[in-house]
Write an enzyme that holds these catalytic residues in place. Structure first.
Site, PDB file in Angstrom:
ATOM      1  N   LYS A 185       3.765  -2.702   1.715  1.00  0.00           N
ATOM      2  CA  LYS A 185       2.295  -2.872   1.048  1.00  0.00           C
ATOM      3  C   LYS A 185       1.950  -1.280   0.409  1.00  0.00           C
ATOM      4  O   LYS A 185       1.432  -1.463  -0.567  1.00  0.00           O
ATOM      5  CB  LYS A 185       1.288  -2.971   2.092  1.00  0.00           C
ATOM      6  CG  LYS A 185       1.469  -4.389   2.770  1.00  0.00           C
ATOM      7  CD  LYS A 185       0.507  -4.704   3.933  1.00  0.00           C
ATOM      8  CE  LYS A 185       0.248  -3.924   5.198  1.00  0.00           C
ATOM      9  NZ  LYS A 185       1.429  -3.632   5.883  1.00  0.00           N
ATOM     10  N   ARG A 209       2.584  -4.339  16.566  1.00  0.00           N
ATOM     11  CA  ARG A 209       1.983  -4.527  15.436  1.00  0.00           C
ATOM     12  C   ARG A 209       2.280  -5.903  14.827  1.00  0.00           C
ATOM     13  O   ARG A 209       1.516  -6.582  14.115  1.00  0.00           O
ATOM     14  CB  ARG A 209       2.463  -3.249  14.451  1.00  0.00           C
ATOM     15  CG  ARG A 209       1.455  -2.102  14.781  1.00  0.00           C
ATOM     16  CD  ARG A 209       2.201  -0.756  14.580  1.00  0.00           C
ATOM     17  NE  ARG A 209       2.335  -0.890  13.116  1.00  0.00           N
ATOM     18  CZ  ARG A 209       3.158   0.136  12.423  1.00  0.00           C
ATOM     19  NH1 ARG A 209       3.995   1.079  13.284  1.00  0.00           N
ATOM     20  NH2 ARG A 209       3.367   0.259  11.246  1.00  0.00           N
TER      21      ARG A 209
HETATM   22  P1  AP5 Z   1       5.783   0.728   3.501  1.00  0.00           P
HETATM   23  O1  AP5 Z   1       5.440   0.497   2.274  1.00  0.00           O
HETATM   24  O2  AP5 Z   1       5.197   2.105   3.950  1.00  0.00           O
HETATM   25  O3  AP5 Z   1       5.192  -0.566   4.372  1.00  0.00           O
HETATM   26  P2  AP5 Z   1       3.621  -1.067   4.745  1.00  0.00           P
HETATM   27  O4  AP5 Z   1       3.712  -2.685   4.482  1.00  0.00           O
HETATM   28  O5  AP5 Z   1       2.642  -0.040   4.168  1.00  0.00           O
HETATM   29  O6  AP5 Z   1       3.625  -0.687   6.349  1.00  0.00           O
HETATM   30  P3  AP5 Z   1       2.776  -0.220   7.419  1.00  0.00           P
HETATM   31  O7  AP5 Z   1       3.505   0.128   8.704  1.00  0.00           O
HETATM   32  O8  AP5 Z   1       1.900   0.935   6.573  1.00  0.00           O
HETATM   33  O9  AP5 Z   1       2.080  -1.438   7.646  1.00  0.00           O
HETATM   34  P4  AP5 Z   1       0.847  -1.533   8.846  1.00  0.00           P
HETATM   35  O10 AP5 Z   1       0.336  -2.545   8.525  1.00  0.00           O
HETATM   36  O11 AP5 Z   1       1.451  -1.584  10.145  1.00  0.00           O
HETATM   37  O12 AP5 Z   1       0.127  -0.139   8.951  1.00  0.00           O
HETATM   38  P5  AP5 Z   1      -1.354   0.352   8.330  1.00  0.00           P
HETATM   39  O13 AP5 Z   1      -1.385   1.965   7.980  1.00  0.00           O
HETATM   40  O14 AP5 Z   1      -1.917  -0.689   7.485  1.00  0.00           O
HETATM   41  O15 AP5 Z   1       7.309   0.576   3.791  1.00  0.00           O
HETATM   42  C1  AP5 Z   1       7.853   0.991   5.050  1.00  0.00           C
HETATM   43  C2  AP5 Z   1       9.052   1.647   4.723  1.00  0.00           C
HETATM   44  O16 AP5 Z   1      10.199   0.919   3.917  1.00  0.00           O
HETATM   45  C3  AP5 Z   1       9.114   3.001   3.937  1.00  0.00           C
HETATM   46  O17 AP5 Z   1       9.756   3.865   4.321  1.00  0.00           O
HETATM   47  C4  AP5 Z   1       9.467   2.315   2.477  1.00  0.00           C
HETATM   48  O18 AP5 Z   1      10.177   3.532   1.753  1.00  0.00           O
HETATM   49  C5  AP5 Z   1      10.594   1.176   2.918  1.00  0.00           C
HETATM   50  N1  AP5 Z   1      10.685   0.081   1.985  1.00  0.00           N
HETATM   51  C6  AP5 Z   1       9.426  -0.226   1.257  1.00  0.00           C
HETATM   52  N2  AP5 Z   1       9.636  -1.365   0.686  1.00  0.00           N
HETATM   53  C7  AP5 Z   1      11.273  -1.813   0.830  1.00  0.00           C
HETATM   54  C8  AP5 Z   1      12.186  -2.436   0.274  1.00  0.00           C
HETATM   55  N3  AP5 Z   1      11.761  -3.598  -0.411  1.00  0.00           N
HETATM   56  N4  AP5 Z   1      13.346  -2.340   0.690  1.00  0.00           N
HETATM   57  C9  AP5 Z   1      13.485  -1.219   1.565  1.00  0.00           C
HETATM   58  N5  AP5 Z   1      12.916  -0.348   2.120  1.00  0.00           N
HETATM   59  C10 AP5 Z   1      11.578  -0.677   1.618  1.00  0.00           C
HETATM   60  O19 AP5 Z   1      -2.224   0.186  10.000  1.00  0.00           O
HETATM   61  C11 AP5 Z   1      -1.728   1.070  11.019  1.00  0.00           C
HETATM   62  C12 AP5 Z   1      -2.433   0.648  12.216  1.00  0.00           C
HETATM   63  O20 AP5 Z   1      -4.053   0.843  11.765  1.00  0.00           O
HETATM   64  C13 AP5 Z   1      -2.673  -0.782  12.565  1.00  0.00           C
HETATM   65  O21 AP5 Z   1      -1.696  -1.009  13.507  1.00  0.00           O
HETATM   66  C14 AP5 Z   1      -4.106  -0.890  13.337  1.00  0.00           C
HETATM   67  O22 AP5 Z   1      -4.088  -0.312  14.567  1.00  0.00           O
HETATM   68  C15 AP5 Z   1      -5.035  -0.036  12.364  1.00  0.00           C
HETATM   69  N6  AP5 Z   1      -5.512  -0.619  10.894  1.00  0.00           N
HETATM   70  C16 AP5 Z   1      -5.419  -0.556   9.824  1.00  0.00           C
HETATM   71  N7  AP5 Z   1      -5.935  -1.358   9.182  1.00  0.00           N
HETATM   72  C17 AP5 Z   1      -6.741  -2.135  10.010  1.00  0.00           C
HETATM   73  C18 AP5 Z   1      -7.631  -3.136   9.951  1.00  0.00           C
HETATM   74  N8  AP5 Z   1      -7.906  -3.732   8.583  1.00  0.00           N
HETATM   75  N9  AP5 Z   1      -8.317  -3.876  10.867  1.00  0.00           N
HETATM   76  C19 AP5 Z   1      -7.820  -3.238  12.164  1.00  0.00           C
HETATM   77  N10 AP5 Z   1      -6.973  -2.331  12.505  1.00  0.00           N
HETATM   78  C20 AP5 Z   1      -6.394  -1.609  11.237  1.00  0.00           C
END
Ligand code: AP5
Ligand code: MG
Length: 226
Positions: free
Chosen positions: A21, A180
């Site tokens: 994402k 997660r």
């Molecule tokens: P990346 O693009 O960083 O992945 P992502 O989908 O953004 O994953 P996140 O881990 O950030 O998602 P998340 O939902 O767990 O975390 P968030 O910060 O939203 O890609 C990952 C890796 O893979 C990178 O190294 C990239 O280079 C690589 N990659 C990407 N695409 C690739 C491909 N096609 N092939 C190979 N490699 C690839 O949330 C964190 C925490 O915050 C949550 O757990 C929760 O506690 C809280 N939180 C956030 N939003 C909310 C909400 N709306 N409600 C409640 N709690 C929330």
């Protein structure tokens, strides 16, 4: 130079941790002049700043659970009120519960906006642990990298800003990723049906190469914002 649009776009990227994402949202920002709005990034900033919301969110995030709708919605509303979002937004990691989805519908209705597309990034859970475990970001500009899948052209130097300091997230370890993923399937995956019922759902295969996924997503964004 970014591509132009006729009305403010509201795009939602749905997908489990590691789906890509954040990676894709940053690429769409550049191509279309949209603003990435990641509730995860906003919450991490609140934790770092030591605000009341950040202090309440910290332990929940470290355990891999979801922060309360109340806290997340307050943070999102504040960010949506900033003028740069008028260009259109890419919601990355929001909404994550049916309550957040309903609150977003109400917020957009108030502003005379509607969802352009909710795009589900389809991935295999088993591959997400490796993606998340190898992730690091540039401390200077936030550009994301991966130990195996996306390395800077010059080792140790950010492609975007030339920075040499990188950081890793406190919740990027195998145990927390499991929690997660569980939270995603329990609370967020039902939003796929929610948006299908509203006729705004699209999906992409998130298991391909980063650039191929970016091309497919870009095609959808160009189509829904034309
Ligand atoms: P990346 O693009 O960083 O992945 P992502 O989908 O953004 O994953 P996140 O881990 O950030 O998602 P998340 O939902 O767990 O975390 P968030 O910060 O939203 O890609 C990952 C890796 O893979 C990178 O190294 C990239 O280079 C690589 N990659 C990407 N695409 C690739 C491909 N096609 N092939 C190979 N490699 C690839 O949330 C964190 C925490 O915050 C949550 O757990 C929760 O506690 C809280 N939180 C956030 N939003 C909310 C909400 N709306 N409600 C409640 N709690 C929330
Ligand atoms: Mg992310």
């Amino acid at each position: 130079m970014s591509e132009t649009m006729t009305h403010a776009a509201v795009l939602i990227l749905l997908g489990p941790p590691g789906a890509g994402k954040g990676t894709q949202a940053r690429m769409l920002e550049e191509r279309f002049g949209l603003v990435q709005l990641s509730t995860g990034d906003l919450l991490r900033a609140a934790v770092a700043a030591g605000t009341a919301a950040g202090m309440a969110a910290k332990s929940v995030m470290e355990s891999g659970g979801l922060v309360s709708d109340e806290i997340v919605l307050a943070i999102l509303r504040d960010r949506m009120a900033e003028p740069d979002t008028a260009k259109g937004v890419i919601l990355d990691g929001f909404p994550r519960t049916p309550g957040q989805a309903e609150a977003l519908d109400a917020l957009l209705a108030d502003q005379g906006l509607k969802i352009s597309a909710a795009i589900s990034m389809e991935v295999d859970d088993a591959a997400m642990v490796e993606r998340v475990s190898g992730r690091h970001t540039c401390e200077g500009c936030g550009e994301g990298y991966h130990d195996s899948f996306k390395q800077p052209a010059q080792a140790g130097r950010c492609d975007k800003c030339g920075g040499t300091a990188f950081k890793r997230r406190a919740d990027d370890n195998a145990e927390t990723v499991g929690a997660r993923l569980t939270a995603y399937h329990a609370s967020t995956a039902p939003l796929i049906a929610y948006y299908a019922a509203r006729d705004v759902l699209r999906s992409v295969d998130g298991m391909g190469a980063i650039d191929a996924i970016a091309a497919e997503l870009g095609g959808i964004v160009a189509e829904v914002t034309a």
